[in-house]
Write a protein that holds these residues in place. Structure first.
Motif, PDB file in Angstrom:
ATOM      1  N   SER B 256       4.357   0.727 -10.584  1.00  0.00           N
ATOM      2  CA  SER B 256       3.333   1.368  -9.733  1.00  0.00           C
ATOM      3  C   SER B 256       2.427   0.285  -9.176  1.00  0.00           C
ATOM      4  O   SER B 256       1.930  -0.567  -9.911  1.00  0.00           O
ATOM      5  N   VAL B 257       2.263   0.334  -7.870  1.00  0.00           N
ATOM      6  CA  VAL B 257       1.403  -0.657  -7.212  1.00  0.00           C
ATOM      7  C   VAL B 257       0.177   0.065  -6.655  1.00  0.00           C
ATOM      8  O   VAL B 257       0.307   0.957  -5.812  1.00  0.00           O
ATOM      9  N   GLN B 258      -1.001  -0.312  -7.146  1.00  0.00           N
ATOM     10  CA  GLN B 258      -2.257   0.255  -6.644  1.00  0.00           C
ATOM     11  C   GLN B 258      -2.677  -0.535  -5.395  1.00  0.00           C
ATOM     12  O   GLN B 258      -2.651  -1.768  -5.407  1.00  0.00           O
ATOM     13  N   LEU B 259      -3.030   0.192  -4.339  1.00  0.00           N
ATOM     14  CA  LEU B 259      -3.359  -0.479  -3.072  1.00  0.00           C
ATOM     15  C   LEU B 259      -4.879  -0.534  -2.860  1.00  0.00           C
ATOM     16  O   LEU B 259      -5.604   0.338  -3.329  1.00  0.00           O
ATOM     17  N   GLU B 260      -5.337  -1.630  -2.194  1.00  0.00           N
ATOM     18  CA  GLU B 260      -6.766  -1.775  -1.879  1.00  0.00           C
ATOM     19  C   GLU B 260      -7.211  -0.667  -0.936  1.00  0.00           C
ATOM     20  O   GLU B 260      -8.231  -0.030  -1.145  1.00  0.00           O
ATOM     21  N   THR B 261      -6.372  -0.434   0.112  1.00  0.00           N
ATOM     22  CA  THR B 261      -6.716   0.600   1.086  1.00  0.00           C
ATOM     23  C   THR B 261      -5.576   1.612   1.163  1.00  0.00           C
ATOM     24  O   THR B 261      -4.410   1.221   1.233  1.00  0.00           O
ATOM     25  N   PRO B 262      -5.947   2.903   1.115  1.00  0.00           N
ATOM     26  CA  PRO B 262      -4.910   3.937   1.131  1.00  0.00           C
ATOM     27  C   PRO B 262      -4.091   3.897   2.410  1.00  0.00           C
ATOM     28  O   PRO B 262      -4.589   3.485   3.466  1.00  0.00           O
ATOM     29  N   LEU B 277       5.432   7.479  -2.202  1.00  0.00           N
ATOM     30  CA  LEU B 277       3.993   7.337  -1.972  1.00  0.00           C
ATOM     31  C   LEU B 277       3.232   8.128  -3.037  1.00  0.00           C
ATOM     32  O   LEU B 277       3.559   9.281  -3.312  1.00  0.00           O
ATOM     33  N   GLY B 278       2.245   7.467  -3.649  1.00  0.00           N
ATOM     34  CA  GLY B 278       1.462   8.128  -4.689  1.00  0.00           C
ATOM     35  C   GLY B 278       0.403   9.046  -4.107  1.00  0.00           C
ATOM     36  O   GLY B 278       0.256   9.173  -2.887  1.00  0.00           O
ATOM     37  N   GLU B 279      -0.347   9.691  -4.990  1.00  0.00           N
ATOM     38  CA  GLU B 279      -1.365  10.655  -4.589  1.00  0.00           C
ATOM     39  C   GLU B 279      -2.464  10.011  -3.734  1.00  0.00           C
ATOM     40  O   GLU B 279      -2.963   8.932  -4.085  1.00  0.00           O
ATOM     41  N   GLY B 280      -2.776  10.607  -2.635  1.00  0.00           N
ATOM     42  CA  GLY B 280      -3.833  10.103  -1.758  1.00  0.00           C
ATOM     43  C   GLY B 280      -3.472   8.792  -1.072  1.00  0.00           C
ATOM     44  O   GLY B 280      -4.321   8.140  -0.477  1.00  0.00           O
ATOM     45  N   GLY B 281      -2.221   8.395  -1.181  1.00  0.00           N
ATOM     46  CA  GLY B 281      -1.782   7.175  -0.519  1.00  0.00           C
ATOM     47  C   GLY B 281      -2.385   5.919  -1.133  1.00  0.00           C
ATOM     48  O   GLY B 281      -2.319   4.830  -0.566  1.00  0.00           O
ATOM     49  N   ARG B 282      -2.929   6.050  -2.327  1.00  0.00           N
ATOM     50  CA  ARG B 282      -3.566   4.881  -2.958  1.00  0.00           C
ATOM     51  C   ARG B 282      -2.568   3.998  -3.716  1.00  0.00           C
ATOM     52  O   ARG B 282      -2.912   2.928  -4.185  1.00  0.00           O
ATOM     53  N   SER B 283      -1.353   4.510  -3.900  1.00  0.00           N
ATOM     54  CA  SER B 283      -0.381   3.716  -4.660  1.00  0.00           C
ATOM     55  C   SER B 283       1.024   4.014  -4.170  1.00  0.00           C
ATOM     56  O   SER B 283       1.266   5.054  -3.544  1.00  0.00           O
ATOM     57  N   VAL B 284       1.936   3.082  -4.457  1.00  0.00           N
ATOM     58  CA  VAL B 284       3.355   3.350  -4.214  1.00  0.00           C
ATOM     59  C   VAL B 284       4.095   3.150  -5.536  1.00  0.00           C
ATOM     60  O   VAL B 284       3.710   2.327  -6.368  1.00  0.00           O
ATOM     61  N   HIS B 285       5.161   3.946  -5.704  1.00  0.00           N
ATOM     62  CA  HIS B 285       5.926   3.880  -6.961  1.00  0.00           C
ATOM     63  C   HIS B 285       7.341   3.476  -6.667  1.00  0.00           C
ATOM     64  O   HIS B 285       7.955   3.960  -5.719  1.00  0.00           O
ATOM     65  N   TYR B 286       7.861   2.616  -7.498  1.00  0.00           N
ATOM     66  CA  TYR B 286       9.209   2.114  -7.323  1.00  0.00           C
ATOM     67  C   TYR B 286       9.956   2.303  -8.650  1.00  0.00           C
ATOM     68  O   TYR B 286       9.515   1.808  -9.690  1.00  0.00           O
TER      69      TYR B 286
END
Lengths: 253, 333
Positions: B256-262, B277-286
């Protein structure tokens, strides 16, 4: 027939007995000697003869029978109770062994030990009183029948018992009194009237009577009655064992 | 087929060959159909177990305490009467043909129960006799040497350590050259070194053709040893599968990669990676296979940078067999 299994069980049980052979022999020999000192010498001195036999000699067959019965029950019960208690019974239950083979192994070993003890008591008795055996083959037959039947009873007790207390219950509270009241120390017609009938319900009376007849040719009950009662006892014990193994009573959940 | 086709040694065909029974030669090592057990207390220990275990495989039965593993083994071995169903060992019904069935089976129960006053050699010889075989010094010596017990053959069992007693129980089970071996919790309370020895022994036995059925609640053990795994829960078989199949599920990892900006959608550059794409576009899951090499992660991270996404945090987690196991067991409740 799984002969190797019978042999394995028998040899295993005999080896267990021989490990403590001294103990298993000393106690019956000592108690028999004590009976002779107390009953044969102290009391027997005041009793002349019973049915033409000196009192000391009269009590010999009964004493042997009493020891053989109690030893058979305790040997037979311990042999099968111990593996149940330890948990090692799993192996017997998982092996290609029929119940007939298991019974031959365990009961055969228990009966063998009783017969050895019976013979040793007979030899001990020979040191105290002169012995005569009128019907040696019948003597052996009674010894073997009594050992087998009561070892089988012990086997049933060993399967029924769920604690060491219960294991001691039947030998102490049933077999010992029956053996004491089984005519070892007296002839049935020495008892007061009504008791002569009561004792006829005690199977040990028939055993002792038959066994004594094989020694001196005198009996309280007929030979046929003696054999009939032992045969009946044996049949009941065999039926119980058959039922135990058929249902898995106390052996299988 | 004659007995001479198969020398009298450890092997899956031994029992059938001894009886010249061609049909039994092809039957599975163990076959259970609709096996149920309700104890006198009303406890339902097993319900409708259907299971085939192939010859020569190592099969692990997994399950929480009280799931019915031991009850199943005890039914097969004759220690417990089943309430319904049929069980065949190499084609022999365990009730109607109990002699043929049982002579093929060796059992090492869970509890350490030994005749304290016997010697190692005497107790192992006794076991062989019980199973209807004549004395065989060479075989017994081999078994005891394999289990590192030969030097202690004259010792009384009560003088042995727990690990040695465990090995004596295995020696007893192997004394009659079984072609099916049940090991009920063989490594419970056994130290790490002995556990490894035990695993080696089990592999050697399998190489010689013995079918091995073991229960364990160390999942690691099933991973290490088993060809197939069966999960049992509340008296039911929940799943039976090849271990590699389960390992594939086991080996699944999630990055799981947490992003600075959604973000609102996965950038085109990253499409080839199969991201979610994670919840609220704040993260991506691989999600990826653990066994896979790490290039895919490396390239994913490069591509994230190329797409202008700034990484705030990274987290990986692995779905363990334990989790799979727990989820399987939970589904049942």
């Amino acid at each position: 027939m799984n002969v190797y299994a019978i042999r394995a069980i028998y040899a295993f049980e005999m080896a267990r007995a021989f490990r403590s052979f001294g103990q298993s022999l000393i106690s019956p020999v000592l108690s028999t000697s004590l009976y002779f000192v107390v009953f044969g010498a102290a009391i027997g001195g005041r009793i002349d003869e019973v049915e033409g036999v000196s009192y000391g000699a009269f009590i010999v067959p009964g004493l042997i029978m009493m020891m053989v019965l109690t030893q058979s029950v305790s040997n037979g019960s311990f042999g099968i109770y111990f593996p149940r208690f330890m948990g090692t019974i799993y192996e017997l239950l998982s092996a290609p062994v029929s119940y007939v083979e298991a019974v031959i192994g365990y009961v055969g070993a228990a009966a063998t030990k009783s017969i050895i003890i019976g013979v040793i008591i007979l030899a001990t008795a020979g040191l105290f009183v002169p012995l005569e055996i009128a019907h040696p083959l019948w003597m052996v037959a009674f010894l073997v029948l009594a050992s087998v039947t009561f070892s089988l009873l012990g086997f049933i007790v060993g399967i029924w018992a769920e604690s060491f207390e219960q294991l001691g219950f039947i030998p102490t509270l049933v077999v010992m009194p029956l053996a004491f009241l089984g005519g070892t120390f007296y002839s049935v017609d020495m008892l007061p009237g009504a008791w002569q009938t009561v004792v006829l319900f005690n199977p040990v009376v028939y055993l002792v009577s038959g066994f004594r007849w094989s020694f001196y040719g005198v009996a309280d009950v007929s030979l046929g009655a003696s054999l009939g009662v032992i045969g009946l006892f044996l049949a009941v014990a065999l039926a119980l064992v058959w039922w135990i193994f058929r249902t898995g009573y106390r052996l299988k959940a | 087929m004659t007995a001479t086709d198969h020398p009298p040694k450890l092997g899956p065909q031994r029992g059938a060959a001894r009886r010249g029974d061609a049909a039994a030669d092809k039957a599975p090592a163990l076959s259970a159909r609709g096996v149920s057990k309700t104890y006198a207390s009303g406890l339902v220990a097993l319900e409708g177990i259907d299971l085939d275990i192939q010859r020569g495989e190592i099969f692990a039965l997994l399950g929480p305490n009280g799931a019915g593993k031991t009850t199943l083994i005890n039914i097969v071995c004759g220690l417990v009467n089943k309430s319904s169903g049929t069980v065949r060992a190499a084609g022999h019904d365990i009730v109607a043909e109990y002699r043929a069935a049982r002579s093929l089976i060796g059992l090492v129960p869970q509890e350490l129960t030994t005749d304290a006053f016997e010697t190692v050699l005497a107790t192992v010889n006794y076991s062989r006799g019980l199973f209807g075989l004549p004395k065989n010094r060479a075989h017994i010596e081999k078994v005891l040497r394999d289990l590192a017990l030969w030097d202690r053959r004259g010792s009384r069992l009560r003088s042995l350590s727990g690990g040695m007693k465990r090995r004596v129980m295995i020696a007893k089970a192997l004394s009659h050259e079984p072609s099916i071996l049940f090991l009920d919790e063989p490594t419970a309370g056994v130290d790490v070194e002995l556990r490894r020895d035990m695993w080696q022994l089990v592999r050697r036995l399998r190489e010689s053709g013995v079918t091995i059925i073991l229960t364990t609640h160390y999942i690691e053990e099933a991973e290490e040893m088993a060809d197939r795994v069966g999960v049992i829960s509340k008296g039911r078989l929940v799943v039976v599968d090849e271990k590699t199949e389960l390992m594939r599920k086991l080996g699944r990892k999630q990055l799981s990669v947490q992003l600075e900006t959604p973000i609102t959608a996965i950038p085109r550059v990253l499409e080839g990676h199969g991201l979610e794409l994670g919840e609220g576009g704040r993260s991506v899951h691989y999600v990826y296979e653990a066994a896979q090499d790490s290039h895919s992660i490396d390239s994913l991270l490069r591509d994230l940078g190329a797409a202008g996404l700034r990484v705030r945090d990274i987290e990986t987690r692995q779905s363990t067999l334990e989790e799979i196991f727990v989820s399987l067991v939970k589904e049942e409740t």
